[in-house]
Write a protein that holds these residues in place. Structure first.
Motif, PDB file in Angstrom:
ATOM      1  N   ALA A 178       0.886  -1.035  -0.126  1.00  0.00           N
ATOM      2  CA  ALA A 178      -0.051  -0.081  -0.025  1.00  0.00           C
ATOM      3  C   ALA A 178       0.811   1.321   0.027  1.00  0.00           C
ATOM      4  CB  ALA A 178      -1.057  -0.118   1.120  1.00  0.00           C
ATOM      5  N   GLU A 179       2.012   1.292   0.989  1.00  0.00           N
ATOM      6  CA  GLU A 179       2.695   2.382   0.930  1.00  0.00           C
ATOM      7  C   GLU A 179       3.626   2.580  -0.595  1.00  0.00           C
ATOM      8  OE1 GLU A 179       3.221   4.907   3.232  1.00  0.00           O
ATOM      9  OE2 GLU A 179       1.126   4.226   3.799  1.00  0.00           O
ATOM     10  N   ARG A 212       6.259   9.199   7.860  1.00  0.00           N
ATOM     11  CA  ARG A 212       5.156   8.341   8.249  1.00  0.00           C
ATOM     12  C   ARG A 212       5.071   8.278   9.868  1.00  0.00           C
ATOM     13  NH1 ARG A 212       7.832   5.694   3.739  1.00  0.00           N
ATOM     14  NH2 ARG A 212       6.615   5.731   1.926  1.00  0.00           N
ATOM     15  N   ARG A 250       2.726   1.677  -3.606  1.00  0.00           N
ATOM     16  CA  ARG A 250       1.877   1.971  -4.461  1.00  0.00           C
ATOM     17  C   ARG A 250       1.540   3.726  -4.089  1.00  0.00           C
ATOM     18  NH1 ARG A 250      -1.203  -2.816  -3.957  1.00  0.00           N
ATOM     19  NH2 ARG A 250      -2.761  -1.602  -2.241  1.00  0.00           N
ATOM     20  N   LYS A 251       1.391   4.399  -3.027  1.00  0.00           N
ATOM     21  CA  LYS A 251       1.220   5.490  -2.666  1.00  0.00           C
ATOM     22  C   LYS A 251       2.394   6.461  -3.079  1.00  0.00           C
ATOM     23  CE  LYS A 251       0.176   8.306   1.282  1.00  0.00           C
ATOM     24  NZ  LYS A 251      -0.061   8.422   2.727  1.00  0.00           N
ATOM     25  N   GLY A 252       3.598   5.848  -2.790  1.00  0.00           N
ATOM     26  CA  GLY A 252       4.882   6.593  -3.135  1.00  0.00           C
ATOM     27  C   GLY A 252       5.516   5.926  -4.410  1.00  0.00           C
TER      28      GLY A 252
END
Length: 400
Positions: A9-10, A307, A12-14
């Protein structure tokens, strides 16, 4: 809880930041892979191109120039030796065969090399791939890459000048198989052809069989060097020692000291210099890799700080320090994995590009491979990246 769900998830986000770091790391590692692969390929290609040239005898001077001219057809100014020297070398004990080399003329960008049938056939061990061997001075055998056809009449030029031998030409009668060397782009003619074209021998010699004037015992014009194939290793050293102590008298009555050169020794010296340059470039690539890896770690540590609210919420929800450590380590390691994959692609592609460029400049086939050394470099970089990924992970571990 499964940390991989959070990692992806992280990621894809970054995604763009992760890819940028992976590209930076891949370029730095890939440059080292490219350097080692190309240097190894150049050694292999150059050594293979010189396999048929054990010993070269010419006038004293630069041994490197002698090898570069005789083996790789590089344009160097060599002091000529009398052509009749060839007969003495052929009669020497331990000589399997000997062939003259004479240069000067071209057809476009393709050099015309005067020699004898012994060099074309390697003493009878090699035939032509198409057509036949030349049998008289007006005929030529061409390399595999020469854009001419059997039966074509060729009018050579004086070096790079536009002037040619309009009153003389030769006919292409054969083509060699591909050799992966500069000889693929050469016209091979009986050496007396060049002498006749330049008015150094009477035109009547054009009607004689190829090589006939070399055995008549008369004074002959100069040649650049003589390629010698010894019978054995001991014969090679004896021939080199014997002819390196000799001098011959040229047409002007001047003494010309001789030298015998082993192609392998000269290539070893050249490879040593090339290896020094390779080591310097490789060191620079390693430093660049270290800087890129440090940049990945620094950005990852900064990302941990960014984060921090997320990590604190995870702690509130019951995530332990080990979970946070593993999550950040996996996220950073993902960038390292992508960087190493990019490095393999960049290194392979860069090596192929460099080999193609060098082959175009040298006419030598350069076989690029990704071998054990290159894979070991990537694996070591991969391991170092996984270890370095612990630093941002420790920063996450301390989050409270």
């Amino acid at each position: 809880m499964n940390p991989l769900r959070l990692v992806f998830a992280e990621a894809r986000k970054g995604m763009w930041s992760l890819l940028a770091l992976a590209l930076l790391l891949g370029l730095s590692i890939g440059s080292g892979v490219c350097i080692t692969s190309v240097e190894k390929a150049v050694r292999a290609g150059a050594a293979r191109a010189g396999d048929d040239f054990d010993l070269i005898i010419g006038a004293q001077g630069s041994a490197t120039d002698l090898v570069l001219s005789g083996v790789y057809l590089r344009e160097n100014t060599l002091k000529l030796i009398p052509g009749e020297l060839l007969s003495g070398i052929r009669r020497s004990k331990g000589t399997a065969w000997a062939a003259p080399l004479a240069f000067g003329d071209r057809w476009g960008r393709y050099p015309v090399v005067g020699t004898s049938a012994d060099l074309v056939t390697l003493g009878g061990k090699r035939g032509v791939a198409e057509g036949r061997l030349f049998t008289r001075p007006g005929e030529a055998v061409v390399g595999a890459s020469v854009p001419s056809h059997i039966g074509e009449h060729i009018t050579p030029q004086h070096g790079h000048s536009r002037g040619g031998h309009e009153s003389h030409s030769f006919t292409v009668v054969g083509r060699l198989q591909a050799l992966g060397s500069a000889w693929d782009k050469a016209f091979l003619v009986p050496v007396e052809t060049l002498w006749i074209l330049h008015g150094l021998l009477p035109h009547e010699d054009m009607e004689k069989p190829a090589g006939a004037v070399l055995n008549e015992g008369r004074q002959l014009p100069g040649i650049a060097c003589v390629v010698v194939k010894p019978v054995g290793v001991a014969d090679a050293y004896r021939l080199r020692s014997f002819w390196s102590q000799k001098s011959v008298v040229d047409g002007a009555g001047r003494a010309v000291p001789l030298q015998g050169v082993f192609t392998g020794e000269v290539l070893t010296s050249l490879f040593s210099d090339l290896g020094g340059v390779r080591d310097l470039l490789f060191l620079m690539a390693i430093i660049s890799e270290g800087i890129a890896l440090a940049g990945v770690v620094l950005v990852s540590v900064t990302g941990v700080q960014a984060r921090r609210p997320l990590l604190m919420r995870l702690r509130v929800l019951g995530a332990g320090p080990g979970y946070l450590l593993l999550t950040v380590w996996c996220l950073t390691s993902l960038g390292v994995v992508l960087g190493c994959l990019f490095a393999l692609a960049f290194g392979w592609g860069g090596a192929l590009g460099c080999a193609r460029y060098l082959a175009g400049r040298t006419d030598i086939l350069i076989p690029v491979t990704i071998g054990r050394e290159e894979l070991l470099l990537i694996l070591v970089s991969f391991g170092a990246g996984l270890v370095a990924a612990i630093l941002p992970a420790l920063a996450a571990y301390r989050t409270k």
